[in-house]
Write an enzyme that holds these catalytic residues in place. Structure first.
Site, short mmCIF file in Angstrom:
data_model
loop_
_atom_site.label_atom_id
_atom_site.label_comp_id
_atom_site.label_asym_id
_atom_site.label_seq_id
_atom_site.Cartn_x
_atom_site.Cartn_y
_atom_site.Cartn_z
N ASP A 81 1.05 -1.28 -0.01
CA ASP A 81 0.03 -0.03 0.24
C ASP A 81 0.82 1.14 -0.03
O ASP A 81 1.44 1.65 1.02
CB ASP A 81 -1.02 -0.13 1.13
CG ASP A 81 -1.91 1.25 1.11
OD1 ASP A 81 -2.01 1.97 0.31
OD2 ASP A 81 -2.75 1.10 2.08
N ASP A 291 -1.61 5.34 -5.65
CA ASP A 291 -2.09 4.44 -4.33
C ASP A 291 -2.16 3.05 -4.82
O ASP A 291 -3.37 2.88 -5.50
CB ASP A 291 -3.27 4.97 -3.71
CG ASP A 291 -3.77 4.36 -2.52
OD1 ASP A 291 -2.69 3.42 -2.11
OD2 ASP A 291 -4.83 4.47 -2.00
#
Length: 440
Positions: A81, A291
Site C-alpha cells: 500500500d 495509491d
C-alpha cells in the site's frame, strides 16, 4: 577553555547519539545506494464478489507480498500500500483471520513504550495521532480506511526477514482489535505494508531511496523491487515530479506520492477543463495521489462528470448503458454497461483515456477501461461491465486517486531521493519479473 570545549564536544556527541536513535531513517538513506536490490513476488488476489453490487472499496483485489517476521521466523503476507505509512500485522486470532502473527512466540518482539521518543515524534505524520495505552503503557496506534475498516493496537519492534538478511528493530503496528468490512479479505493476508514517504513507512525504515513494482494484467503475478535496478531495465521511463507540501493543510496528505494531474484526453479529444481544476485548493483538497492500495481510479466530481460525458458520447454506438439510476458499483461508479451473456465488450473499439501529468502520461485502454461486476438486482441475463473511473465525491474523499487497476503492465518507479514517480508503459510484467530474477 579546554574543559569547556571538552564539555561542549561531549554534549554534541550526546545530541548526535539521541538524534540517531530518534531519526535513523535520515542516515539510512545515505547508504541506500550501497544496498543490494531486493526482489519479491507480487501476487494479485481476488476476493469473490458478493451478491450485492455494493462491493468493498479498498480490498476486493489486493497486491500481496510474502515474507517472514520474528524469531523464530513466522511466514506472513502483507498488502502492498503506497497510500499508507504504518505497516501492521494482525496479532490476535479471530475466526475471520486466516493468518496472524503471534508476538508471544517471538523472542525478538519488543513493544514500544509511551515514553519512547519514537511514540512522541515518529508518529507525527500518521492520520490518527498515537496515544498512550493506560493499561500497558505502550504506544497505542489506530488506522482506518475508506471502506470503514478500522484497527487498533500498539507499536512494536520486530525482526523482519528481508531477502537473505534480517532487519531487527523494524517498527510496525501489532493490531489486536478492530472492525473489518470484509472478512474474506482478512483471511487472505496477515497485514499491510505501508510504503508512502512517512518516516515509519517500510521503505524508509529499510533505508531504500527507490522502489518499483510491476503488476501483470494477465496471470495475477508481479514483482516488487526494493532498491535500484535501472541497469537491468530495458525500456524508457517517463517521470513526473512529486508535489511537496511542507505546510500542514486539512485535506492534504503530505507523505503521499502526490503528483500533478494537468489534463485528461479521451481518444484525440482533450477535455475542456482549466488546469486550475486539478490543483489543490487552500485546504489541500484536490491533490492527486498514486495509491497501490486502491483498486480503481477516482476523480473529483467536476472532472469525473466531464470524463463520463465524453466517454459516453464516444462509445454510444458500441456500448449499451445500464439505465437503472440505483445501480452504482461500489457506491462510487455510476457508469455501467449491459453486455450480452455470451459476448464480450468490443474493447478494441473503445477510445484510449490518457491521464496527463506534468512531464508524463498514463494511457488506459482496452480491458483496463471496463470491469465486469455482479449484476444482481438488474433484470435480464446480460453481463454488466462498469467504467473503471469513479467519483471521489461519492466516495467521500477530497482527492484524485490513481489506483492499481490502471497501473497494470506499467513499470511503476517511486524515487524518494529525486522526489519523482516514473511510468514505464506497455510492459509485460511477467517477463520483467523473469528478467530481473535471472540477473539477481
Amino acid at each position: 577553555m579546554a574543559s569547556s570545549s571538552l564539555s561542549s564536544l561531549s554534549n554534541l556527541l550526546l545530541l548526535i547519539s539521541i538524534l540517531l536513535l530518534i531519526f535513523p531513517l535520515t542516515f539510512c538513506k545515505i547508504s541506500s545506494r550501497n544496498q543490494e536490490p531486493l526482489i519479491f513476488s507480487l501476487k494479485t488476489k481476488n476476493v469473490p464478489q458478493s451478491s450485492s453490487d455494493k462491493l468493498p472499496f479498498r480490498h476486493n483485489v489486493t497486491l500481496t507480498v510474502s515474507l517472514s517476521v520474528g524469531s523464530p521466523p513466522q511466514n506472513i503476507s502483507m498488502v502492498l500500500d503506497t497510500g499508507s505509512e504504518l505497516s501492521w500485522l494482525h496479532c490476535k486470532k479471530a475466526p475471520s483471520l486466516g493468518s496472524v502473527f503471534n508476538p508471544v512466540s517471538s523472542s525478538s518482539y519488543s513493544p514500544i513504550p509511551c515514553s519512547s521518543p519514537i511514540c512522541r515524534t515518529r508518529t507525527r505524520d500518521l492520520p490518527i495521532p498515537a496515544s498512550c495505552d493506560s493499561k500497558t503503557h505502550t504506544c497505542h496506534v489506530a488506522v482506518s480506511y475508506a471502506d470503514a475498516t478500522s484497527l487498533e493496537g500498539n507499536l512494536a519492534h520486530e525482526t523482519f526477514v528481508i531477502g537473505s538478511s534480517s532487519r531487527p528493530g523494524t517498527i510496525f503496528g501489532c493490531m489486536d482489535s478492530g472492525l473489518s468490512s470484509d472478512s474474506e479479505e482478512d483471511a487472505k493476508s496477515t497485514g499491510l505494508m505501508g510504503m508512502n514517504r512517512g518516516s515509519l513507512s517500510f521503505v524508509n525504515q529499510l533505508g531504500f531511496s527507490k522502489f518499483s513494482y510491476c503488476i501483470s494484467g494477465s496471470d495475477s503475478s508481479g514483482i516488487l523491487l526494493l532498491g535500484d535496478a535501472s541497469s537491468s531495465w530495458p525500456g524508457p521511463i517517463q517521470y513526473t515530479p512529486l508535489v511537496l507540501e511542507t505546510t500542514p493543510l486539512p485535506y492534504f496528505d503530505r507523505v503521499a506520492y502526490t503528483v500533478q494531474l494537468e489534463g485528461i484526453r479521451v481518444g484525440s479529444k482533450l477535455l475542456s477543463l482549466p488546469k486550475s481544476i486539478f490543483v489543490p485548493d487552500h485546504t489541500g483538497a484536490g491533490q492527486t495521489m498514486v495509491d497501490s492500495g486502491t483498486q480503481f481510479t477516482f476523480l473529483m466530481g467536476p472532472v469525473y462528470s466531464a470524463l463520463k460525458t465524453e466517454f459516453m458520447a464516444q462509445t454510444k454506438s458500441v456500448l449499451k448503458v445500464v439505465d437503472d439510476p440505483n445501480f452504482v458499483f461500489q457506491g462510487t461508479m455510476d457508469l455501467c454497461y449491459r453486455v450480452g451473456s455470451l459476448t464480450r465488450p468490443n474493447f478494441s473499439g473503445l477510445p484510449v483515456v490518457s491521464l496527463l501529468f506534468r512531464g508524463a502520461e498514463m494511457s488506459v485502454s482496452g480491458q483496463k477501461l471496463l470491469y465486469r461486476v455482479n449484476g444482481a438486482g438488474l433484470k435480464g441475463k446480460d453481463q454488466v461491465y462498469c467504467f473503471t473511473f469513479g467519483n471521489s465525491d461519492l466516495l467521500g474523499i477530497e482527492a484524485f486517486v490513481i489506483g492499481h487497476h490502471h497501473q497494470q503492465n506499467v513499470w511503476m518507479e517511486f524515487d524518494l531521493a529525486k522526489s519523482r514517480v516514473g511510468f514505464g508503459a506497455d510492459v509485460r510484467c511477467d517477463q520483467a519479473s523473469q528478467r530481473l530474477r535471472s540477473r539477481d
